[in-house]
Design a protein around this motif. Structure first.
Motif, PDB file in Angstrom:
ATOM      1  N   ALA A   1       5.144   3.963   6.855  1.00  0.00           N
ATOM      2  CA  ALA A   1       6.662   3.795   6.976  1.00  0.00           C
ATOM      3  C   ALA A   1       7.394   5.210   6.845  1.00  0.00           C
ATOM      4  O   ALA A   1       8.388   5.355   7.172  1.00  0.00           O
ATOM      5  CB  ALA A   1       6.936   3.145   5.380  1.00  0.00           C
ATOM      6  N   ALA A   2       6.607   6.200   6.404  1.00  0.00           N
ATOM      7  CA  ALA A   2       7.219   7.740   6.206  1.00  0.00           C
ATOM      8  C   ALA A   2       7.673   8.148   7.826  1.00  0.00           C
ATOM      9  O   ALA A   2       8.482   8.815   7.865  1.00  0.00           O
ATOM     10  CB  ALA A   2       6.184   8.738   5.913  1.00  0.00           C
ATOM     11  N   SER A   3       7.383   7.419   8.789  1.00  0.00           N
ATOM     12  CA  SER A   3       7.602   8.003  10.278  1.00  0.00           C
ATOM     13  C   SER A   3       8.892   7.644  10.267  1.00  0.00           C
ATOM     14  O   SER A   3       9.351   8.025  11.393  1.00  0.00           O
ATOM     15  CB  SER A   3       6.592   7.333  11.312  1.00  0.00           C
ATOM     16  N   TRP A   4       9.605   6.686   9.625  1.00  0.00           N
ATOM     17  CA  TRP A   4      10.806   6.168   9.948  1.00  0.00           C
ATOM     18  C   TRP A   4      11.707   7.310   9.237  1.00  0.00           C
ATOM     19  O   TRP A   4      13.013   7.081   9.478  1.00  0.00           O
ATOM     20  CB  TRP A   4      11.098   4.743   9.509  1.00  0.00           C
ATOM     21  N   GLN A   5      11.277   8.094   8.650  1.00  0.00           N
ATOM     22  CA  GLN A   5      12.129   9.198   8.019  1.00  0.00           C
ATOM     23  C   GLN A   5      12.750  10.034   8.963  1.00  0.00           C
ATOM     24  O   GLN A   5      12.222  10.271  10.141  1.00  0.00           O
ATOM     25  CB  GLN A   5      11.350  10.175   7.129  1.00  0.00           C
ATOM     26  N   MET A   6      14.173  10.607   9.005  1.00  0.00           N
ATOM     27  CA  MET A   6      14.840  11.404   9.828  1.00  0.00           C
ATOM     28  C   MET A   6      14.803  12.539   9.324  1.00  0.00           C
ATOM     29  O   MET A   6      14.233  13.698   9.806  1.00  0.00           O
ATOM     30  CB  MET A   6      15.844  10.773  10.300  1.00  0.00           C
ATOM     31  N   SER A   7      15.705  12.775   8.215  1.00  0.00           N
ATOM     32  CA  SER A   7      15.784  14.114   7.837  1.00  0.00           C
ATOM     33  C   SER A   7      15.128  14.291   6.562  1.00  0.00           C
ATOM     34  O   SER A   7      14.269  13.776   5.779  1.00  0.00           O
ATOM     35  CB  SER A   7      17.339  14.061   7.251  1.00  0.00           C
ATOM     36  N   ASN A   8      15.166  15.585   6.059  1.00  0.00           N
ATOM     37  CA  ASN A   8      14.465  16.335   4.838  1.00  0.00           C
ATOM     38  C   ASN A   8      15.233  15.603   3.756  1.00  0.00           C
ATOM     39  O   ASN A   8      16.405  15.246   3.670  1.00  0.00           O
ATOM     40  CB  ASN A   8      14.326  17.695   4.736  1.00  0.00           C
TER      41      ASN A   8
ATOM     42  N   HIS B   1       0.924  -1.262   0.101  1.00  0.00           N
ATOM     43  CA  HIS B   1       0.014   0.051   0.139  1.00  0.00           C
ATOM     44  C   HIS B   1       0.849   1.249   0.076  1.00  0.00           C
ATOM     45  O   HIS B   1       2.154   1.121   0.550  1.00  0.00           O
ATOM     46  CB  HIS B   1      -0.949  -0.023   1.159  1.00  0.00           C
ATOM     47  N   LYS B   2       0.325   2.396  -0.649  1.00  0.00           N
ATOM     48  CA  LYS B   2       1.025   3.657  -0.481  1.00  0.00           C
ATOM     49  C   LYS B   2       1.854   3.937   0.572  1.00  0.00           C
ATOM     50  O   LYS B   2       2.819   4.357   0.723  1.00  0.00           O
ATOM     51  CB  LYS B   2       0.118   4.600  -1.125  1.00  0.00           C
ATOM     52  N   ASP B   3       1.002   3.876   1.796  1.00  0.00           N
ATOM     53  CA  ASP B   3       1.715   4.398   3.150  1.00  0.00           C
ATOM     54  C   ASP B   3       2.589   3.390   3.524  1.00  0.00           C
ATOM     55  O   ASP B   3       3.380   3.655   4.666  1.00  0.00           O
ATOM     56  CB  ASP B   3       0.501   4.272   4.129  1.00  0.00           C
ATOM     57  N   GLU B   4       2.743   2.297   3.024  1.00  0.00           N
ATOM     58  CA  GLU B   4       3.946   1.208   3.385  1.00  0.00           C
ATOM     59  C   GLU B   4       5.196   1.227   2.918  1.00  0.00           C
ATOM     60  O   GLU B   4       6.085   0.694   3.366  1.00  0.00           O
ATOM     61  CB  GLU B   4       3.304  -0.188   3.225  1.00  0.00           C
ATOM     62  N   VAL B   5       5.361   2.241   2.211  1.00  0.00           N
ATOM     63  CA  VAL B   5       6.783   2.240   1.587  1.00  0.00           C
ATOM     64  C   VAL B   5       7.326   3.943   1.648  1.00  0.00           C
ATOM     65  O   VAL B   5       6.412   4.910   1.727  1.00  0.00           O
ATOM     66  CB  VAL B   5       6.761   2.146  -0.023  1.00  0.00           C
ATOM     67  N   VAL B   6       8.588   3.998   1.740  1.00  0.00           N
ATOM     68  CA  VAL B   6       9.121   5.529   1.826  1.00  0.00           C
ATOM     69  C   VAL B   6      10.287   5.447   1.022  1.00  0.00           C
ATOM     70  O   VAL B   6      11.131   4.413   1.093  1.00  0.00           O
ATOM     71  CB  VAL B   6       9.090   5.927   3.333  1.00  0.00           C
ATOM     72  N   VAL B   7      10.753   6.399   0.555  1.00  0.00           N
ATOM     73  CA  VAL B   7      12.318   6.634  -0.130  1.00  0.00           C
ATOM     74  C   VAL B   7      12.952   7.363   0.694  1.00  0.00           C
ATOM     75  O   VAL B   7      12.728   8.529   1.302  1.00  0.00           O
ATOM     76  CB  VAL B   7      11.996   7.226  -1.315  1.00  0.00           C
ATOM     77  N   MET B   8      14.157   6.928   1.301  1.00  0.00           N
ATOM     78  CA  MET B   8      14.879   7.641   2.219  1.00  0.00           C
ATOM     79  C   MET B   8      16.205   6.841   2.516  1.00  0.00           C
ATOM     80  O   MET B   8      16.501   5.754   2.258  1.00  0.00           O
ATOM     81  CB  MET B   8      14.258   7.604   3.660  1.00  0.00           C
ATOM     82  N   ASN B   9      17.495   7.480   2.918  1.00  0.00           N
ATOM     83  CA  ASN B   9      18.565   7.146   3.015  1.00  0.00           C
ATOM     84  C   ASN B   9      19.042   6.297   2.093  1.00  0.00           C
ATOM     85  O   ASN B   9      18.952   6.005   0.948  1.00  0.00           O
ATOM     86  CB  ASN B   9      18.416   6.283   4.609  1.00  0.00           C
ATOM     87  N   THR B  10      20.019   5.118   2.623  1.00  0.00           N
ATOM     88  CA  THR B  10      20.631   4.157   1.862  1.00  0.00           C
ATOM     89  C   THR B  10      20.291   2.708   2.252  1.00  0.00           C
ATOM     90  O   THR B  10      19.902   2.392   3.595  1.00  0.00           O
ATOM     91  CB  THR B  10      22.074   4.263   1.742  1.00  0.00           C
ATOM     92  N   LEU B  11      20.490   1.722   1.480  1.00  0.00           N
ATOM     93  CA  LEU B  11      20.070   0.364   2.099  1.00  0.00           C
ATOM     94  C   LEU B  11      20.600   0.076   3.414  1.00  0.00           C
ATOM     95  O   LEU B  11      19.861  -0.459   4.405  1.00  0.00           O
ATOM     96  CB  LEU B  11      20.622  -0.698   0.943  1.00  0.00           C
ATOM     97  N   THR B  12      22.004   0.025   3.647  1.00  0.00           N
ATOM     98  CA  THR B  12      22.385  -0.426   4.871  1.00  0.00           C
ATOM     99  C   THR B  12      21.806   0.374   6.306  1.00  0.00           C
ATOM    100  O   THR B  12      21.846  -0.361   7.174  1.00  0.00           O
ATOM    101  CB  THR B  12      24.109  -0.648   4.763  1.00  0.00           C
ATOM    102  N   VAL B  13      21.750   1.617   5.894  1.00  0.00           N
ATOM    103  CA  VAL B  13      21.322   2.379   6.911  1.00  0.00           C
ATOM    104  C   VAL B  13      19.851   2.114   7.548  1.00  0.00           C
ATOM    105  O   VAL B  13      19.455   2.007   8.400  1.00  0.00           O
ATOM    106  CB  VAL B  13      21.393   4.125   6.472  1.00  0.00           C
TER     107      VAL B  13
END
Ligand SMILES: *Cc1c(COP(=O)(O)O)cnc(C)c1O
Length: 420
Positions: free
Chosen positions: A297-304, A97-109
């Protein structure tokens, strides 16, 4: 399928003519060799640049110059919400679902951040199951996570290896190891597709087995995303992460992605390390105490969002939306089988294809294991305009990528190899 294949240039070109995706190739920039496109079979390591990237990059540079900080809201793709435009396309690629994915950081992070949420050892439940010979970064990540809680990796990490004399991991061995670990098992963390052998695992079955003993199940999708269709939500996968520079063609070191099942993503009690970008948008700028996670998943973002690092990703996901995973997979299955067919004609070369023969157990990659002189042969391939991938000790990995490779590439590879 195999019975109709022919090892001729004419046959390969006819297949390309019939390919509904053939025009996508023209949008990509191929490294050149003697004035011709190389046979680029390395999209499982670094995907090619599409010709929209430069234009989109110039747009962001121009908007930054024109608006300065106001670009957060005034830019053609406002930077404030830039990361949100990926959700829909990405959700389709991984089956979420849309809310289940987020684009952020890099893989290992992202792997570390997700383990901080899902690997919370307690009451004798502290073990992690993973594949033996996983990508080194994953091994280091898990080793240090386990150490962080004071456990000994030799005890806490259960690695599942191929049986003696075999190259692939038997699915039933994974099932058995999970059942045996029982309530000592905290997390199962597997690759979706193994980077070395190209083995595609039965993610649904692995996840079911993990849940049966009360463990969480997560996947590293570095070699699966954009390669094979998935249904992360329906399979009930707890979490996953991936990079975007392999099959997703988003450029070296480009921004990664993560998936968290909505049952966790919408539960504010699931622990996550916080930053302002994961906070509820309506209170993000109030500068108050007390983290309020937004949904999903977006709530796991830290930085802009790192805009320049996301531009190529945007160009790429637009192409994935146009092509569609279904058509890509159909072409991929056929093209990989054709390449395999051609390789099997080369009886004078001593190699074994260690990737599974069954199409449902592999993606776009074939791994060729050489007895001897593999390194020499690899060099000869390179000298003849093939870009492939060498893995110690003696494997050449080739990946005919459905987005931009064609049947003629497969034929040219075969011809070059036959003449070495
Ligand atoms: C490519 C790859 C990585 C790379 O990790 P980064 O954090 O993006 O450098 C990690 N794990 C697997 C399985 C990979 O294939």
């Amino acid at each position: 399928m195999q019975s109709t294949f022919k090892a001729t240039l004419e046959y390969a070109q006819t297949q390309d003519h019939l390919d509904v995706l053939h025009s996508f190739r023209e949008r990509f920039l191929f490294p050149q060799h003697n004035g011709k496109n190389t046979v680029y079979f390395c999209g499982n390591s670094l995907g090619l640049q599409s010709n929209a990237v430069k234009y989109l990059m110039d747009c962001e540079l121009a908007d930054w110059a024109k608006y300065g900080v106001e670009g957060h809201f005034e830019a053609r793709s406002p930077w404030f919400s830039y990361h949100q435009q990926f959700s829909e396309n990405l959700a389709k690629i991984v089956g979420a679902h849309k809310d289940e994915v987020v684009v952020m950081n890099t893989l290992t992070v992202n792997l570390h951040l997700l383990l901080l949420s899902f690997y919370r050892p307690k009451n004798g439940r502290y073990k992690i199951i993973m594949e033996a010979g996983a990508f080194p970064s994953d091994q280091y990540a898990i080793e240090t996570q386990v150490r962080m809680y004071g456990y000994n990796p030799d005890d806490a990490i259960i690695e599942i290896a191929p049986r003696a004399g075999e190259h692939l991991i038997a699915e039933e061995d994974i099932q058995k190891a999970i059942a045996d670990a029982g309530d000592s098992l905290a997390v199962v963390l597997f690759g979706g597709v193994n980077y070395y052998t190209g083995q595609l695992f039965d993610m649904k079955a692995i996840c079911q087995a993990a849940h049966q003993v009360g463990a969480y199940c997560g996947f590293d999708l570095a070699h699966a995303v954009g390669n094979v269709p998935m249904q992360l939500h329906d399979w009930d996968v707890d979490f996953a992460c991936w990079c975007s520079y392999k099959y997703l063609n988003s450029g070296p070191g480009a921004v990664g992605g993560a998936y968290v099942h909505e049952r966790h993503g919408n539960n504010p009690d699931v622990f996550r390390l916080a930053g302002w970008w994961g906070n509820d948008e309506s209170t993000r700028f109030k500068m108050k105490k007390g983290f309020i996670p937004q949904k999903g998943a977006a709530s796991w973002q830290m930085s802009n969002a790192p805009i320049f690092n996301m531009v190529a990703h945007r160009a790429s996901l637009d192409l994935f939306a146009k092509a569609g995973m279904k058509a890509l997979r159909e072409k991929s299955v056929r093209m990989t089988a054709y390449l395999e067919f051609l390789l099997l004609q080369l009886s004078h070369l001593s190699f074994t294809i260690i990737t599974p023969k069954e199409t449902e157990k592999r993606g776009a990659q074939l791994s060729l294991l050489f007895d001897a002189r593999g390194r020499e042969l690899f060099k000869a391939l390179t000298d003849n305009g093939v870009i492939a991938d060498w893995r110690e000790p003696n494997v050449i990995r080739i990946a005919p990528v459905p987005m931009y490779n064609n049947f003629e590439d497969c034929y040219r590879f075969y011809e070059i190899l036959a003449n070495i």
